[in-house]
Scaffold this active site. Structure first.
Site, PDB file in Angstrom:
ATOM      1  N   CYS A  36     -11.340   5.243  -2.046  1.00 14.45           N
ATOM      2  CA  CYS A  36     -11.807   3.952  -1.543  1.00 14.45           C
ATOM      3  C   CYS A  36     -12.955   4.024  -0.535  1.00 14.45           C
ATOM      4  O   CYS A  36     -13.936   3.287  -0.698  1.00 14.45           O
ATOM      5  CB  CYS A  36     -10.666   3.100  -1.029  1.00 14.45           C
ATOM      6  SG  CYS A  36      -9.207   3.978  -0.520  1.00 14.45           S
ATOM      7  N   ARG A  46      -4.441  16.104  -2.170  1.00 10.67           N
ATOM      8  CA  ARG A  46      -3.551  15.768  -1.062  1.00 10.67           C
ATOM      9  C   ARG A  46      -2.640  16.957  -0.824  1.00 10.67           C
ATOM     10  O   ARG A  46      -2.050  17.476  -1.768  1.00 10.67           O
ATOM     11  CB  ARG A  46      -2.688  14.543  -1.410  1.00 10.67           C
ATOM     12  CG  ARG A  46      -3.505  13.279  -1.538  1.00 10.67           C
ATOM     13  CD  ARG A  46      -2.637  12.091  -1.897  1.00 10.67           C
ATOM     14  NE  ARG A  46      -3.503  10.957  -2.214  1.00 10.67           N
ATOM     15  CZ  ARG A  46      -3.079   9.790  -2.679  1.00 10.67           C
ATOM     16  NH1 ARG A  46      -1.787   9.591  -2.875  1.00 10.67           N
ATOM     17  NH2 ARG A  46      -3.921   8.819  -2.946  1.00 10.67           N
ATOM     18  N   GLN A  86      -7.348  10.126 -10.368  1.00  7.59           N
ATOM     19  CA  GLN A  86      -6.850   8.767 -10.519  1.00  7.59           C
ATOM     20  C   GLN A  86      -7.761   7.959 -11.432  1.00  7.59           C
ATOM     21  O   GLN A  86      -8.973   8.168 -11.419  1.00  7.59           O
ATOM     22  CB  GLN A  86      -6.836   8.054  -9.167  1.00  7.59           C
ATOM     23  CG  GLN A  86      -5.866   8.623  -8.171  1.00  7.59           C
ATOM     24  CD  GLN A  86      -5.988   7.909  -6.837  1.00  7.59           C
ATOM     25  OE1 GLN A  86      -7.086   7.749  -6.308  1.00  7.59           O
ATOM     26  NE2 GLN A  86      -4.866   7.460  -6.309  1.00  7.59           N
ATOM     27  N   ASP A  93      -9.018   5.190 -10.860  1.00  7.28           N
ATOM     28  CA  ASP A  93      -9.106   4.347  -9.680  1.00  7.28           C
ATOM     29  C   ASP A  93     -10.229   3.334  -9.838  1.00  7.28           C
ATOM     30  O   ASP A  93     -11.230   3.604 -10.495  1.00  7.28           O
ATOM     31  CB  ASP A  93      -9.416   5.250  -8.468  1.00  7.28           C
ATOM     32  CG  ASP A  93      -9.022   4.593  -7.162  1.00  7.28           C
ATOM     33  OD1 ASP A  93      -8.428   3.510  -7.201  1.00  7.28           O
ATOM     34  OD2 ASP A  93      -9.317   5.180  -6.108  1.00  7.28           O
ATOM     35  N   HIS A 137     -12.040  -0.221  -7.521  1.00 10.12           N
ATOM     36  CA  HIS A 137     -11.967  -1.184  -6.427  1.00 10.12           C
ATOM     37  C   HIS A 137     -12.758  -2.411  -6.810  1.00 10.12           C
ATOM     38  O   HIS A 137     -13.905  -2.293  -7.225  1.00 10.12           O
ATOM     39  CB  HIS A 137     -12.486  -0.554  -5.131  1.00 10.12           C
ATOM     40  CG  HIS A 137     -11.627   0.588  -4.693  1.00 10.12           C
ATOM     41  ND1 HIS A 137     -11.857   1.882  -5.101  1.00 10.12           N
ATOM     42  CD2 HIS A 137     -10.498   0.608  -3.949  1.00 10.12           C
ATOM     43  CE1 HIS A 137     -10.909   2.660  -4.594  1.00 10.12           C
ATOM     44  NE2 HIS A 137     -10.077   1.926  -3.904  1.00 10.12           N
ATOM     45  N   LYS A 149       1.078  -5.783  -2.051  1.00  6.88           N
ATOM     46  CA  LYS A 149       0.753  -5.064  -3.280  1.00  6.88           C
ATOM     47  C   LYS A 149       1.717  -5.370  -4.415  1.00  6.88           C
ATOM     48  O   LYS A 149       2.845  -5.792  -4.209  1.00  6.88           O
ATOM     49  CB  LYS A 149       0.704  -3.567  -3.022  1.00  6.88           C
ATOM     50  CG  LYS A 149       2.031  -2.939  -2.639  1.00  6.88           C
ATOM     51  CD  LYS A 149       1.854  -1.435  -2.381  1.00  6.88           C
ATOM     52  CE  LYS A 149       3.135  -0.804  -1.894  1.00  6.88           C
ATOM     53  NZ  LYS A 149       2.958   0.577  -1.442  1.00  6.88           N
ATOM     54  N   HIS A 206      -7.586  -2.626  -4.442  1.00  4.29           N
ATOM     55  CA  HIS A 206      -7.418  -1.262  -4.955  1.00  4.29           C
ATOM     56  C   HIS A 206      -6.551  -1.395  -6.194  1.00  4.29           C
ATOM     57  O   HIS A 206      -5.514  -2.063  -6.129  1.00  4.29           O
ATOM     58  CB  HIS A 206      -6.640  -0.371  -3.985  1.00  4.29           C
ATOM     59  CG  HIS A 206      -7.196  -0.303  -2.605  1.00  4.29           C
ATOM     60  ND1 HIS A 206      -7.803   0.828  -2.132  1.00  4.29           N
ATOM     61  CD2 HIS A 206      -7.207  -1.196  -1.592  1.00  4.29           C
ATOM     62  CE1 HIS A 206      -8.163   0.638  -0.867  1.00  4.29           C
ATOM     63  NE2 HIS A 206      -7.818  -0.583  -0.516  1.00  4.29           N
TER      64      HIS A 206
END
Length: 644
Positions: free
Chosen positions: A340, A369, A387, A389, A391, A471, A517
């Site tokens: 992000c 991570r 991911q 991912d 946004h 979320k 997200h």
RNA sequence: GCCGCUAUAGCUCAGUGGUAGAGCGCGUCAUUGGUAAUGACGAGGCCGAGAGUCCGAUUCUCUCUAGCGGCACCA
């Protein structure tokens, strides 16, 4: 209470039985019939479960639970836990008991003891449990004032039990259950006697560590897990189910199908082999096309970013321990744990107009991570992952619309992978949070409206939202009924603020966008792990690393087999050729074990007629087709779901 | 990270205080067999890493690493 007063008991079928004075669940069951009396384990009085020995003192609606009933399972498991505790106390009296609830498929009991239990101890415990069942000890309820009970357990040296009872708020009577010499605090209800647990219906499974009261600051106890069922058949079926699930284990299949491996030098970071990477790239290609279809723009951002950005984003403060760092030229860098902040950097380049919104930036973002070592689990929990991912930067009033579209996209994608049963969890504001209540009200409403419009049912996870916004989490159910949370959509008011993202509105002034997200697969690694287990390694054609193997009956057909192979390749299929000097049985067996969806076999007849005999995975049938038709069939079957 | 268990050939696993075995797989040869294992021979191991005890350690002890089962964690 007046002993002569009448007690009217209404049964589920509406019939009423009247009693003068003393009546218990057992008397009622005996009156109805000896068969029921034998099978009865617990009575429900006005909706509350009670022991069979419970004295019913006033008129009530009652029903009797027998071993046949679904509710019986929990009671049986709870009793199994007590019998386990009794066995352990008999065998090792210095051991302290703590808690032992019924859980899904079984029960556990946590014990406090210096010396660790061994696997051999498990067998000893199980044998003693069987003895206790055979002893047919009555399970007797009694009541005691809280403070007296605390005193009792203290005297017995059961400091954990005493602590639990001491934490019960008032000095009300609490219930205790005694079986043999074992006494335990318990709400109940329980079976009438230990015999009711039955023979061959339970099994101790494993020993594990567990923190006292689930808090990692507390001492560690020893947890014994067991399983218990209503009868032998159910136990057997359960053990069989476990075995079947083990066969699907993606770590085992990953090795067998040569998909990926892990090694010590990169714990928690998969090495993808050609077969596994084929699946990965197929999924990536599919997702890329879907994202394009839904108006996303794909980007790519650095993996290693200066600490400064992480300080600005707030990650440095909050997630520092989970970030890998490195140092160069006196600057500290961190491998990104999330995409992000980088996406906001892309958004921040140049001026964005409200006309550009919503701006949907997608990245197959490679993240690291530093997960705690004990958390690692094959592909399901890794330290390096990618991911799907994205946004979405939009105006506040577009949250509902964007969420709705996202839900639709997500359902389409899950369906393409064969997942039709989807659950949604909605997490609202946590105690500690950023942003005003007005903003939270609005954001929460937006998400719920969107979920409603799409027709999805949701369950509430109160207070589980991120500190920066509410979320949605999307949970799919796999082929053997297990739930996996994959997709997520999170509203974020905070990051645009922290990283100073803004756009020019119609009023020619700066505004703060909202950031959504969102991910659908979650991580490719984990999603592939789920797919492996869901399909038990038998991937659908479009994902199968090797779609077809061509082989001959004898080497006399090598030339033809090679010709077929070339045609399969030029038709775009992932084909392999097998001209080894082996018998057809051997080759069929081997390629079936490798879970190849189709085997093309050519003997003399096929070579002469330009045909091929197809054998499908999981079928013993053979079908001989014209070669061109056979190839076309496979080509059609291999089309990716979004292109059909 | 915490508790427990485990680590021997590519895989699954046996075994021993005197430096190692099986099955499958792999290689070679023979065999050319119509749909889930053809046979013979052969190669292959720093017994997870480091330290200690011992004349001698893969075996016993300790430390570390990784894996497994849980717990805690999961932005």
């Amino acid at each position: 209470m007046n002993a002569s007063s009448k007690v009217a008991l209404t049964l589920p079928d509406g019939s009423v039985r009247e009693y003068d004075g003393l009546v218990t669940g057992m008397t009622l069951a005996q009156d109805i019939g000896p068969g029921l009396a034998k099978a009865a384990i617990v009575i429900i009085v006005n909706g509350e479960q009670r022991d069979l020995s419970y004295e019913i003192t006033s008129s009530a609606n009652v029903s009797i639970i027998t071993k046949r009933d679904e509710e019986a399972l929990e009671i049986i498991r709870h009793d199994a836990a007590h019998i386990l505790a009794e066995a352990v106390k008999e065998l090792w009296p210095e051991t302290q008991v703590t808690i032992g609830p019924a859980i899904e498929n079984g029960f556990y009991y946590d014990f406090a003891r210096e010396e660790p239990f061994t696997p051999e101890d498990l067998e000893i415990m199980e044998t003693r449990m069987k003895e206790i069942v055979a002893r047919d000890e009555d399970i007797i309820r009694s009541e005691m004032l809280r403070d007296d009970a605390v005193e009792l357990f203290r005297t017995m040296g059961e400091k954990y039990k005493a602590e639990i009872i001491a934490s019960i708020p008032s000095n009300e009577p609490i219930s205790l259950y005694k079986q043999g010499n074992f006494i335990d605090l318990c709400r109940g209800p329980h079976l009438p006697s230990t015999r009711y647990l039955g023979e061959g219906t339970f099994k101790l499974m494993t020993i594990a560590g567990a923190y006292w009261r689930g808090d990692s600051n507390n001492e560690m106890l020893q947890r014994v897990y067991g399983t218990a069922w209503r009868d032998k058949k159910e136990l057997k079926a359960y053990l069989h189910r476990i075995e079947e699930a083990e066969k699907r284990d993606h770590r085992k299949l990953g090795r067998e199908l040569n998909l990926f491996h892990f090694q010590e030098e990169a714990a928690g970071m998969p090495f993808w082999h050609p077969n596994g990477w084929t699946i990965y790239t197929q999924i990536e290609g599919y997702m890329r096309r879907k994202q394009r279809e839904y108006g996303y723009q794909e980007i790519n951002t650095p993996k290693l970013v200066d600490r400064k950005l992480w300080e600005d984003s707030g990650h440095w403060e909050k997630f520092r321990e989970h970030m890998y760092t490195t140092e160069s030229e006196e600057r500290i860098f961190a491998l990104k744990p999330m995409n992000c902040p980088c996406h906001v950097q892309v958004f921040n380049q140049g001026l964005v107009s409200y006309r550009d919104l919503p701006l949907r930036l997608a990245e197959f973002g490679s993240c690291h991570r530093n997960e705690p070592s004990g958390a690692l689990h094959g592909l399901m929990r890794v330290r390096s992952f990618v991911q799907d991912d994205a946004h979405i930067f939009c105006e506040k009033d577009k949250i509902t619309e964007e969420t709705e579209t996202f839900c639709g996209m997500l359902l389409e994608i899950y369906k393409d992978f064969g997942f039709e049963k989807i659950k949604v969890k909605f997490s609202d504001r946590p105690e500690v949070r950023a942003g005003s209540d007005d903003v939270w009200d609005e954001a929460e409403k937006c998400l719920l409206d969107a979920v409603d419009h799409v027709g999805l049912e949701y369950t509430l996870n109160p207070g589980e939202g991120a500190f920066y916004g509410p979320k949605l989490e999307f949970v799919l159910t796999d082929a053997i009924g297990r739930d996996w949370q994959c997709g997520t959509l999170q509203v974020d008011f905070v990051l645009p603020e922290r990283l100073d993202a803004n756009y020019v509105g119609a009023d020619n002034t700066k505004h703060r966008p909202v950031m959504l997200h969102r991910a659908i697969l979650g991580s490719f690694e984990r999603f592939i792990g789920i797919l492996i287990e869901n399909f038990a390694g038998r991937f659908p054609m479009w994902l199968a690393p090797i779609q077809v193997v061509v082989t001959g009956i004898t080497n006399d057909q090598d030339a033809y087999v090679n010709e077929v192979y070339m045609q399969l390749k030029s038709a775009g299929l992932r084909a392999e050729i097998d001209t080894r000097n082996e018998k057809i049985n051997y080759k069929i067996r081997e390629h079936s074990h490798a879970k190849i969806p189709a085997i093309f076999v050519a003997g003399g007849r096929e070579a002469d007629n330009n045909t091929i005999t197809i054998r499908r995975l999981g079928s013993k049938n053979q079908e001989t087709l014209d070669l061109t038709d056979a190839i076309n069939t496979l080509v059609t079957e291999s089309i990716e779901p979004d292109k059909r």
